[in-house]
Design a protein around this motif. Structure first.
Motif, mmCIF file in Angstrom:
data_model
loop_
_atom_site.group_PDB
_atom_site.id
_atom_site.type_symbol
_atom_site.label_atom_id
_atom_site.label_comp_id
_atom_site.label_asym_id
_atom_site.label_seq_id
_atom_site.Cartn_x
_atom_site.Cartn_y
_atom_site.Cartn_z
ATOM 1 N N ARG B 89 29.665 38.644 38.152
ATOM 2 C CA ARG B 89 30.466 39.650 37.462
ATOM 3 C C ARG B 89 30.984 39.032 36.169
ATOM 4 N NH1 ARG B 89 29.768 44.346 40.594
ATOM 5 N NH2 ARG B 89 29.736 43.723 42.756
ATOM 6 N N GLY B 92 37.403 37.996 35.082
ATOM 7 C CA GLY B 92 38.004 37.307 36.227
ATOM 8 C C GLY B 92 37.040 37.121 37.388
ATOM 9 N N GLY B 93 36.083 38.060 37.527
ATOM 10 C CA GLY B 93 35.092 37.969 38.594
ATOM 11 C C GLY B 93 34.164 36.784 38.400
ATOM 12 N N THR B 96 36.501 33.228 38.954
ATOM 13 C CA THR B 96 36.758 32.781 40.316
ATOM 14 C C THR B 96 35.682 31.796 40.803
ATOM 15 O OG1 THR B 96 37.392 33.569 42.495
ATOM 16 C CG2 THR B 96 35.626 34.759 41.446
ATOM 17 N N PHE B 97 34.457 31.901 40.253
ATOM 18 C CA PHE B 97 33.394 30.956 40.604
ATOM 19 C C PHE B 97 33.277 29.831 39.581
ATOM 20 C CE2 PHE B 97 32.050 35.008 42.526
ATOM 21 C CZ PHE B 97 31.991 34.593 43.851
ATOM 22 N N ALA B 99 35.741 28.567 37.395
ATOM 23 C CA ALA B 99 36.871 27.628 37.287
ATOM 24 C C ALA B 99 36.779 26.470 38.282
ATOM 25 C CB ALA B 99 38.193 28.382 37.429
ATOM 26 N N ARG B 373 42.258 41.140 35.242
ATOM 27 C CA ARG B 373 41.600 40.829 36.523
ATOM 28 C C ARG B 373 41.386 39.331 36.647
ATOM 29 N NH1 ARG B 373 36.644 44.979 37.801
ATOM 30 N NH2 ARG B 373 37.811 46.910 37.609
ATOM 31 N N ALA B 376 44.922 37.064 41.366
ATOM 32 C CA ALA B 376 45.350 38.044 42.372
ATOM 33 C C ALA B 376 46.878 38.140 42.358
ATOM 34 C CB ALA B 376 44.874 37.610 43.748
ATOM 35 N N THR B 378 45.104 41.620 41.157
ATOM 36 C CA THR B 378 44.596 42.034 39.851
ATOM 37 C C THR B 378 45.211 43.370 39.433
ATOM 38 O OG1 THR B 378 42.758 43.331 40.702
ATOM 39 C CG2 THR B 378 42.367 40.968 40.397
#
Lengths: 322, 418
Positions: B89, B92-93, B96-97, B99, B373, B376, B378
């Protein structure tokens, strides 16, 4: 192995007895091993890892530093978590109470009727139990279709019989969505308490009932004073299972309403809240594994405590037959 | 005979211990995970083309169901068994992977094609943590209103420009017994999309977006809550019991011509066409307050193709990633899927998509996805749920603004204490 009458085997027994005891233990271990391994792999390990996860802070899906009780503090103090937690817990309580009242009381009533062996009792028994055997995903999907406000058969039927004013978005209105879901669940599970209660009633010795009737007891007296007290073990099982089922509720709300507890958290329960927080919503919410694990730990503690206390309390009320 | 069989089995078993790759004959095998189950045929076709040109590389496209994709990908990556190429994505999607270091960062030297991508699109592939790029953007989406041309013509209706005209069109349709809008509220994200179409023209588009992302204002501001209140005026024109209407029902109503309009995103174009070839539909942007205003449309980068940081086939994966950034790939993507490829220079042939492209001259970031987003809870999670409350009548627009701002203040420092 005990001492024999003449004591002749006693002389050999210590060594042989020991080895037999050891053999017995070995067999016990062999038979228990599969269950212990499975339990450790699929119950103990996940619980312990959830506990460990809840004590760390997370960056996306990667574990970063040790956070102590930070995630628990966040869960209880940072908006919107405390409200979501209270809301989900409240919904679980509603589900439990409603399930007890609707599903289990109806189940008890049906069991009492079936116990009198009416015409077609066996067929009824099968019919009542049939939904229990259906896949939950199918049940959820079908009911979502039936209740669809545009194409669904429920609102269409109401319209045809002149009750169109009662038509509702059953799964979309915040005030009734949870009740609707609980009723779908009750429809699916009704056969289970029915069969358990029926088995309990059938286990009551016929001579107790006959003796009471000979003494002039009415049917209601027989039910109230003999069947109900002897049914207590079945009640214990059903209450505990309903409690665990209600507080672990996840599949049906997930299948029917999705992971968000729609509409506006009206059908949110602890299971959904945990899943959503830990793993994120479809593509709009991010994973928060720390707080999610904290929710899982709380759920586990609550379920174990209440189930144990409840079981002890309900057991005390049980009456022994004999 | 038995000996012969035994010998053959033994040879076969031995052969498995000495795979051809050891001898350097086997091509590099890469896996490519995605949530786009419905686009598999397109990806398979593009992969075939890539493989023809790169005979030493084999790629397998493995799609998962969208609702489970993030969980499956998380589990795969954390267990060290993720795919080589990853459909990710945006914003932010992706963060999350990216970072925690699961995705390989890309630079202009490795993928020079990225230099040509516009900055707004690249923003969806950039991590906020280190500012680096973690993927090649694949599509941009725009939020619009679809209308059924046949129904409009039957009732002598023209495409509305202002809010007033929009309401008049809907009232006329309703009076004639046509459901004006297919939209429902059972799934919160469809309401967020609805707000993405309706609200920007009333909260002031990018000006408000910049103010709120910089922390100069919050979602409590009356411009924003007033814009949300406009959505309430749509309720009489949505299907009966719209709060129980899910996304699939919305689509079916529009595709089967049971509703005249559908408020959604440009990704629908291909699906609508595929489901009903005779459906004659057009697109228009969210209406404005006055006729002389040029309408804002919400748009965003849909996602990216990234590489697993731990892949054993980095070189081959990079080759494929570069291929996804070429004009040829972008053109095929747009032609086959009827979606706006993120690759610059793609020529759009689909008439509805051409309209969308024209509207994008005044695009504003889809507010929660682009701006809120990143952690969390979001902004989308908060808004979607609160909008359901608002549309069902249990929350006011001001309460929606309050909930969103309060929820975001746990990680948006500028909102704290305001």
């Amino acid at each position: 192995m005990t001492l024999s009458a003449d004591g002749s085997r006693a002389g050999r027994s210590p060594r042989r007895g020991l080895s037999m005891r050891a053999g017995r233990r070995l067999w016990l271990a062999i038979f228990l091993a599969p269950a212990v391994v499975l339990f450790a792999a699929f119950v103990t390990y996940p619980i312990l890892s959830a506990l460990a996860y809840s004590l760390y802070s997370w960056e996306g899906i990667g574990r970063s530093g040790f956070a102590g009780v930070g995630n628990f503090i966040r869960l209880f103090t940072t908006f919107p978590y405390p409200r979501l937690l209270a809301n989900a817990f409240g919904n679980n309580v509603i589900v439990f109470v409603l399930t007890m009242l609707v599903q289990n009381l109806t189940g008890l009533g049906l069991a009492l009727l079936l116990a009198r062996n009416p015409w077609g009792a066996r067929a009824y028994r099968a019919i009542f139990f049939l939904p229990v055997t259906l896949s939950l995903v199918i049940v959820g999907f079908l009911w979502a279709l039936f209740l669809n406000p545009v194409f669904g058969v429920v609102n269409k039927t109401l319209g045809i019989v002149g009750l169109g004013a009662l038509a509702r978005p059953w799964l979309g209105e915040p005030g009734i969505a949870l009740v609707t879901l609980t009723l779908i669940n009750a429809w699916r599970w009704l056969g289970f308490p029915t069969i358990v209660f029926l088995a309990g009633i059938n286990a009551v010795p016929e001579d107790y009932l006959e003796a009471a009737r000979l003494d002039g007891a009415s049917e209601w007296d027989v039910t109230r004073r003999i069947i109900f007290p002897l049914l207590a073990p079945a009640v214990t099982i059903i209450v505990i299972l309903t409690f665990i089922g209600s507080f672990n509720w996840f599949e049906l709300p997930y299948v029917v309403q999705g992971v968000s507890g729609a509409p506006n958290r009206a059908t949110d329960v602890l299971g959904l809240l945990f899943y959503r927080t830990a793993f994120g919503e479809v593509d709009t919410g991010l994973q928060d594994i720390g707080v999610g694990s904290a929710i899982a730990v709380l759920m586990f503690i609550m379920l174990v405590t209440v189930s144990t206390v409840g079981a002890v309390f309900l057991r005390r009320r049980e009456v022994e037959m004999g | 005979m038995r000996r012969l069989c035994t010998a053959m089995i033994a040879v076969a078993l031995l052969a498995t211990f000495f795979p051809a790759s050891v001898l350097g004959q086997e091509p590099a095998k890469l896996s490519f995970w995605s949530w786009r189950t419905e686009d598999k045929w397109v990806y398979d076709r593009m992969i075939r083309l890539f493989q023809q040109r790169n005979p030493g590389i084999k790629i397998e496209f493995i799609p998962f169901r969208a609702p489970e994709y993030a969980t499956i990908l998380s589990t795969g990556l954390t267990a060290g068994r993720g795919p080589d190429i990853i459909h990710l994505r945006a914003y932010g999607g992706l963060e999350t992977f990216a970072a925690p270091g699961f995705i390989a960062p890309l630079d202009f030297e490795q993928v020079p094609e990225l230099k040509r991508f516009p900055l707004q699109t690249i923003a969806g592939a950039r991590s906020r943590k280190d500012g680096r790029i973690y993927g090649v953007p694949f599509a941009t989406q725009t939020l619009v209103i679809f209308y059924n041309k046949k129904i409009f013509a039957q009732h002598n209706l023209t495409v509305p420009k202002t809010w007033e005209q929009f309401i008049t069109v809907m009232r006329t349709l309703k009076d004639k017994g046509v459901v004006p809008l297919a939209n429902g509220g059972k799934e919160g994200w469809t309401l967020e999309v609805l707000s993405g179409v309706i609200a920007p023209n009333f909260y002031g588009g990018t000006t408000f977006f910049e103010a709120v992302t910089r922390g100069q204002t919050t979602f409590r501001e009356s411009a924003y809550t007033g814009a949300l209140a406009k959505m309430l005026e749509l309720r009489p024109y949505m299907p009966t019991g719209f709060m129980g209407v899910d996304y699939a029902t919305m689509q079916q109503m529009f595709i089967n011509e049971q509703a005249a309009m559908f408020i959604g995103g440009s990704w629908e174009i291909g699906f609508f066409k595929a489901q009903n070839k005779n459906l004659d539909f057009g697109v228009f942007p969210g209406p404005t307050e006055r006729a002389d205003q040029i309408p804002w449309v919400s748009s965003y980068a849909d996602g990216n193709y990234g590489i697993n940081a731990k892949t054993a086939n980095m070189e081959a994966a990079l080759k494929f990633i570069r291929f996804t950034a070429t004009l040829e790939f972008g053109q095929m993507f747009t032609d086959l899927l009827a979606q706006m490829s993120a690759v610059p220079g793609v020529v759009v042939k689909n008439p509805q998509l051409q309209q969308v492209q024209a509207m994008n001259r005044k695009a504003t970031p889809y507010i929660m996805l682009v701006g809120f987003r990143w952690q969390a809870p979001t902004g989308s999670t908060l808004l979607q749920s609160a909008l359901q409350g608002m549309m069902a009548g249990t929350l006011t627009p001001a309460q929606v603004g309050e909930e969103v701002t309060r929820g975001l203040s746990s990680w948006v420092d500028a909102f704290r204490g305001r």
